[in-house]
Design an enzyme around this catalytic site. Sequence first.
Site, short mmCIF file in Angstrom:
data_model
loop_
_atom_site.label_atom_id
_atom_site.label_comp_id
_atom_site.label_asym_id
_atom_site.label_seq_id
_atom_site.Cartn_x
_atom_site.Cartn_y
_atom_site.Cartn_z
N TYR A 272 28.85 13.52 -12.06
CA TYR A 272 28.50 13.10 -10.71
C TYR A 272 29.76 12.61 -10.00
O TYR A 272 30.29 11.56 -10.31
CB TYR A 272 27.44 12.00 -10.72
CG TYR A 272 26.12 12.40 -11.34
CD1 TYR A 272 25.75 13.74 -11.49
CD2 TYR A 272 25.23 11.43 -11.79
CE1 TYR A 272 24.55 14.09 -12.06
CE2 TYR A 272 24.02 11.77 -12.36
CZ TYR A 272 23.68 13.10 -12.49
OH TYR A 272 22.47 13.46 -13.07
N PRO B 104 11.41 12.05 -9.38
CA PRO B 104 9.99 11.70 -9.27
C PRO B 104 9.49 11.66 -7.83
O PRO B 104 8.28 11.66 -7.60
CB PRO B 104 9.92 10.31 -9.90
CG PRO B 104 11.28 9.73 -9.63
CD PRO B 104 12.22 10.89 -9.79
N LEU B 105 10.42 11.66 -6.87
CA LEU B 105 10.05 11.70 -5.45
C LEU B 105 10.32 13.07 -4.84
O LEU B 105 10.37 13.21 -3.62
CB LEU B 105 10.80 10.61 -4.68
CG LEU B 105 10.45 9.17 -5.09
CD1 LEU B 105 11.31 8.17 -4.34
CD2 LEU B 105 8.97 8.89 -4.84
N GLY C 134 13.12 13.49 -2.39
CA GLY C 134 12.87 12.82 -1.12
C GLY C 134 11.66 13.33 -0.36
O GLY C 134 11.15 12.64 0.53
#
Length: 332
Positions: A58, A219-220, A223
Amino acid sequence: MERRTIGAAALAVGAVGLGCMPMSWAYSTSRQRGGDSLRAVHRALDLGSTLLDTADMYGPFTNELLLGRVLKERRGDAFVSTKVGLLVGDQHIVANGRPGYVRRACDASLRRLQTDVIDLYQLHRADPEVPVEETWGAMAELVRAGKVRALGLCAIGARSARRPGARLHDATVRQLERVQQVFPVSAVEAELSVWSPQAREALLPWCAARGVGFLAAMPLGNGFLTGTLTPGEGFEADDLRARHPRFTAEMMAANQPIVAGLRRVARRHGEGVTPAQVALAWVLAQGGQVIPVPGAKQERWVAENAGAAGLHLTEADLAEIADLPAAQGSWD
């Protein structure tokens, strides 16, 4: 915050973790601000979201450096998960699972994170040119050397490479069975969300049967499940969603009924409850070993996500979510 455990060693973490990738990589560069990100990490730790999930790729490297600035002050408050096995070049990403590289990469991560031990060291992807047992064996040596506390594996992501008729994570399960013979797997990280629930077919049962923790990535829905994204608004060129089929204006509009359903459930739980919290509560309800790791780079989103740990969905809520339409659009 509720605590959950990872692996046979029962390593305790807050029920909702913090995905740190958006602070440094893969999302809109113009919105990445170091000061905001540092405050977000501190806020997460204050609220009990102790699991900080990062990777050496990252940035590359800048995400670990950022976390190191927090860990230098608050190492005892944090559970650090980082990853090894992927190298970022110009316009490409390659796997490297050679044992010598794994050892060097671990030492480099320790320096950047300003710590003497990594709580969870995960294999980001297996190197097709190196038997995964060799890579895992090198990682196990790091545990014996006291540089790492536990090992994890990230799920294979290539959906298009599946055998005909195979489930999404069958290849990952086969890989897990191989490395488990070398050294115990403490955690598996894979995508799991209301609009991408496929991990429930094979991967979650495998983890539950063996006491292996499950880190729910995305998990979202990158977004989308927060209900804050507008179809057709577009994304910056360096944002991974700008190239994702599910984030075209057409597909985002087609999938709005999913967000609408989450919003209905949220309203039943009172003022201030958000679709994002319902989406995270759904992930938490998938098993006591499941820890959602939503990405965030601002304090307000960190606080909202942490609040999901106190939201308990009813059987009627879960049934309503199960009846929502399946997401449209390819996720490859």
